[in-house]
Design a protein around this motif. Structure first.
Motif, PDB file in Angstrom:
ATOM      1  N   LEU A   1     -11.638 -27.897  -4.656  1.00 37.43           N
ATOM      2  CA  LEU A   1     -11.293 -28.241  -6.018  1.00 37.43           C
ATOM      3  C   LEU A   1     -10.589 -27.231  -6.739  1.00 37.43           C
ATOM      4  N   GLU A   2     -11.207 -25.983  -6.296  1.00 36.43           N
ATOM      5  CA  GLU A   2     -10.705 -24.543  -6.878  1.00 36.43           C
ATOM      6  C   GLU A   2      -9.394 -24.329  -6.464  1.00 36.43           C
ATOM      7  N   GLU A   3      -9.097 -24.473  -5.286  1.00 40.06           N
ATOM      8  CA  GLU A   3      -7.859 -24.160  -4.774  1.00 40.06           C
ATOM      9  C   GLU A   3      -6.656 -25.170  -5.204  1.00 40.06           C
ATOM     10  N   ILE A   4      -7.168 -26.331  -5.269  1.00 42.67           N
ATOM     11  CA  ILE A   4      -6.158 -27.464  -5.715  1.00 42.67           C
ATOM     12  C   ILE A   4      -5.963 -27.016  -7.376  1.00 42.67           C
ATOM     13  N   VAL A   5      -6.906 -26.826  -8.138  1.00 42.00           N
ATOM     14  CA  VAL A   5      -6.631 -26.327  -9.520  1.00 42.00           C
ATOM     15  C   VAL A   5      -5.870 -25.140  -9.516  1.00 42.00           C
ATOM     16  N   GLY A   6      -6.021 -24.282  -8.849  1.00 41.97           N
ATOM     17  CA  GLY A   6      -5.508 -22.884  -8.827  1.00 41.97           C
ATOM     18  C   GLY A   6      -4.020 -22.910  -8.248  1.00 41.97           C
ATOM     19  N   LYS A   7      -4.008 -23.534  -7.220  1.00 47.49           N
ATOM     20  CA  LYS A   7      -2.458 -23.602  -6.741  1.00 47.49           C
ATOM     21  C   LYS A   7      -1.813 -24.843  -7.028  1.00 47.49           C
TER      22      LYS A   7
ATOM     23  N   LYS B   1       3.379 -27.461 -14.798  1.00 48.01           N
ATOM     24  CA  LYS B   1       2.731 -27.294 -16.065  1.00 48.01           C
ATOM     25  C   LYS B   1       3.334 -28.348 -16.944  1.00 48.01           C
ATOM     26  N   ILE B   2       2.586 -29.161 -17.659  1.00 50.43           N
ATOM     27  CA  ILE B   2       2.906 -30.296 -18.601  1.00 50.43           C
ATOM     28  C   ILE B   2       2.818 -29.796 -19.810  1.00 50.43           C
ATOM     29  N   ASN B   3       3.670 -29.376 -20.429  1.00 49.69           N
ATOM     30  CA  ASN B   3       3.580 -28.877 -21.818  1.00 49.69           C
ATOM     31  C   ASN B   3       2.504 -27.933 -22.203  1.00 49.69           C
ATOM     32  N   GLY B   4       2.186 -27.022 -21.045  1.00 48.16           N
ATOM     33  CA  GLY B   4       1.054 -26.166 -21.287  1.00 48.16           C
ATOM     34  C   GLY B   4      -0.224 -26.595 -21.379  1.00 48.16           C
ATOM     35  N   ARG B   5      -0.397 -28.038 -21.145  1.00 50.55           N
ATOM     36  CA  ARG B   5      -1.599 -28.631 -21.129  1.00 50.55           C
ATOM     37  C   ARG B   5      -1.917 -28.919 -19.646  1.00 50.55           C
ATOM     38  N   LYS B   6      -3.324 -28.953 -19.345  1.00 51.86           N
ATOM     39  CA  LYS B   6      -3.671 -29.271 -17.975  1.00 51.86           C
ATOM     40  C   LYS B   6      -3.883 -30.745 -17.836  1.00 51.86           C
ATOM     41  N   SER B   7      -3.557 -31.217 -16.639  1.00 49.01           N
ATOM     42  CA  SER B   7      -3.368 -32.502 -16.419  1.00 49.01           C
ATOM     43  C   SER B   7      -4.811 -33.243 -16.424  1.00 49.01           C
ATOM     44  N   PHE B   8      -4.802 -34.454 -16.343  1.00 48.91           N
ATOM     45  CA  PHE B   8      -6.195 -35.368 -16.313  1.00 48.91           C
ATOM     46  C   PHE B   8      -6.660 -35.151 -15.094  1.00 48.91           C
ATOM     47  N   LEU B   9      -6.033 -34.868 -13.889  1.00 42.27           N
ATOM     48  CA  LEU B   9      -6.631 -34.825 -12.455  1.00 42.27           C
ATOM     49  C   LEU B   9      -7.184 -33.144 -12.745  1.00 42.27           C
ATOM     50  N   ALA B  10      -6.763 -32.234 -13.290  1.00 40.01           N
ATOM     51  CA  ALA B  10      -7.366 -30.939 -13.268  1.00 40.01           C
ATOM     52  C   ALA B  10      -8.706 -30.765 -14.028  1.00 40.01           C
ATOM     53  N   SER B  11      -8.630 -31.472 -15.324  1.00 45.40           N
ATOM     54  CA  SER B  11      -9.784 -31.570 -16.185  1.00 45.40           C
ATOM     55  C   SER B  11     -10.810 -32.434 -15.235  1.00 45.40           C
ATOM     56  N   THR B  12     -10.320 -33.400 -14.438  1.00 42.84           N
ATOM     57  CA  THR B  12     -11.578 -34.067 -13.795  1.00 42.84           C
ATOM     58  C   THR B  12     -12.090 -33.368 -12.899  1.00 42.84           C
ATOM     59  N   ALA B  13     -11.257 -32.568 -12.172  1.00 44.16           N
ATOM     60  CA  ALA B  13     -11.501 -31.565 -11.154  1.00 44.16           C
ATOM     61  C   ALA B  13     -12.570 -30.429 -11.783  1.00 44.16           C
ATOM     62  N   LEU B  14     -12.358 -30.066 -12.839  1.00 46.57           N
ATOM     63  CA  LEU B  14     -13.125 -29.091 -13.405  1.00 46.57           C
ATOM     64  C   LEU B  14     -14.414 -29.711 -13.885  1.00 46.57           C
ATOM     65  N   ILE B  15     -14.578 -30.646 -14.324  1.00 48.51           N
ATOM     66  CA  ILE B  15     -15.893 -31.407 -14.378  1.00 48.51           C
ATOM     67  C   ILE B  15     -16.608 -31.415 -13.320  1.00 48.51           C
TER      68      ILE B  15
END
Length: 492
Positions: free
Chosen positions: A186-192, A133-147
């Protein structure tokens, strides 16, 4: 009754340092357990369960239960309210830190490994995620994956609406399956937050699929005219050979004595259908040549897409064979059911559809005469119908077998175990799942020390366990269903 005390110590713990130990304490009915869940010795820690050093006289523990590990003689002492336990049996369990931390199997199938090993694997996985975790915020890649996941959900909803119309297309179904696979990936990458053996296996398989597809696409575009001429020749040969087969069946095939008029009528009807299909193919041939590049362009998405498209081409090229099979099957089914119904007339029975049973019935002489006449006609026409039905059912089974082999080829492409094979060859802890426990008696301290190591699973088990969750098995029709449909005239 005094409970045993289990102390789980990672094999990466450095005994020559001094500091706090990160971990947790759990109390069970049969034992108490201290889990050291970090290989690093901390100067301060919020989740500490112990301390490692030479002495604990000047050390004040804040917790009720605290672990002291003597780094000079490796003895463990348990402190309760700043006092020594005394008279309690302490068992040291040295576990494979990297193995339990990286093993994907234990986190998924922890119940079969016992409560202690399951708990250790879960705690190590949590600490691994917290560190990413980076300062409790989601990384740019995680945000892109969610989109991308949101866009895929919209696409899948649209495909679900169109599915009743396009469900018979192998290309459409494969596109839908790829969208589901990408969403799961993408869900697996974001989750794990890491590349697990399952996701890595899918990623490598898709890369291989794309490389083969792009190479074949270039080959298709380079030899466009030759491929189109080959397809045209194959279709023309199929139609010519099918007409020759019909001419043979309209005669006396293998010496069978068939009803000449009925046989001639069926043969001409099927001839007309083949000619109609040939006119349709000749009309679409200019369109195929003009838009061939656009038709093969989806092959850039991978060899599996080209395989699915080839399955659709086989279905389209043999559509006339399927239609003749449907006509013959329906006619055969009608005659079989008619004979079964008229047979009940001879024994004084009839079907009661309201109560779904067969009742007794008394027929008049006129009904018996008409029934006997109809039974005789259907019985003597049955060999002619059965001949056409048998021949085109064989063709239908051959087409089903060809499409089934293509579907299994797509399944193998999606589950190609290259990544898992590399991990297994290099003895990676990610595919570890077999726990080996050994124990020894420490002569100096006179206590039991247990070692728990993780070894990789056998190769076949690794391949089976790390098949991506989104890739289902190839579901085919059972042999009993096929045999039942063949003898009853039901469509395959």
């Amino acid at each position: 009754m005094n409970k045993n005390i289990l102390v789980f110590i990672p094999n990466t713990l450095k005994r020559n340092k001094t500091g706090y130990l990160k971990g947790c304490y759990r109390k069970f009915e049969d034992c108490e357990a201290f889990y050291i869940t970090d290989e690093v010795i901390l100067n301060s820690c919020k989740q500490c369960i112990g301390y490692i050093g030479k002495s604990f006289k000047n050390f004040k523990c804040k917790e009720n239960h605290f672990l002291f590990l003597n780094n000079s003689n490796s003895n463990c002492k348990i402190l309760v309210n700043n006092g020594d336990y005394g008279g309690r049996s302490v068992i040291d369990i040295i576990y494979d830190y990297h193995g339990f931390k990286n093993s994907d199997i234990i986190c998924r199938e922890g119940d079969s490994y016992g409560k202690h090993f399951k708990f250790i694997a879960e705690e190590l996985r949590k600490s691994n995620l917290d560190g990413l975790k980076i300062n409790g915020r989601k990384s740019f890649l995680a945000s892109t994956a969610l989109i991308i996941i949101f866009i895929l959900n919209v696409i899948l909803k649209v495909l679900n609406i169109l599915k009743p119309m396009l469900q018979y297309s192998a290309t459409f179904l494969h596109f839908e399956n790829n969208a589901l696979n990408l969403r799961w990936f993408l869900e697996e990458i974001v989750g794990k937050k890491k590349l697990s053996p399952k996701t890595g296996n899918m990623l490598v398989a898709k890369i291989v699929d794309l490389v083969i597809g792009i190479v074949l696409l270039n080959w298709f575009l380079r030899y466009e005219s030759s491929i189109l001429n080959f397809i045209e020749t194959i279709i023309e040969d199929i139609i010519t050979n099918l007409k020759g087969l019909l001419l043979y069946l309209m005669g006396s095939p293998i010496g069978l004595k068939l009803n000449h008029s009925f046989n001639n009528t069926l043969g001409k009807f099927f001839f007309y259908h083949i000619s109609l299909w040939r006119v349709f193919l000749q009309g679409t041939e200019p369109l195929l040549r003009a838009y061939f590049k656009y038709l093969v362009l989806p092959g850039a998405l991978g060899f599996s897409f080209q395989t699915a498209m080839f399955s659709d081409i086989v279905s389209i090229a043999t559509f006339h064979v399927y239609c003749i099979y449907v006509y013959a099957a329906r006619l055969f089914l009608l005659q079989i059911r008619g004979l079964a119904s008229l047979w009940r007339l001879f024994i004084g029975r009839k079907l009661n559809p309201l109560r779904e049973r067969v009742d007794s019935c008394k027929y008049t002489p006129d009904q018996l005469f008409i029934g006997t006449l109809g039974f005789t006609i259907l019985l003597f026409l049955l060999p002619t119908t059965a001949m056409y039905y048998t021949v085109f059912t064989t063709f239908r089974l051959a087409i089903i077998l060809a499409n089934g082999l293509l579907l299994r080829a797509i399944f193998l492409l999606n589950t190609l175990p290259l990544y898992v094979l590399v991990l297994w060859i290099f003895n990676s802890s990610s595919v570890a799942g077999t726990v080996y426990i050994t124990w020894r008696n420490d002569e100096d301290t006179e206590k039991v020390v247990v070692e728990a190591k993780l070894n990789p699973l056998p190769l076949t088990n690794s391949i089976k366990k790390f098949v991506p969750d989104s890739v289902g098995s190839v579901e085919g029709k059972s042999y009993s269903y096929i045999l039942h449909s063949m003898f009853t005239g039901m469509l395959l």
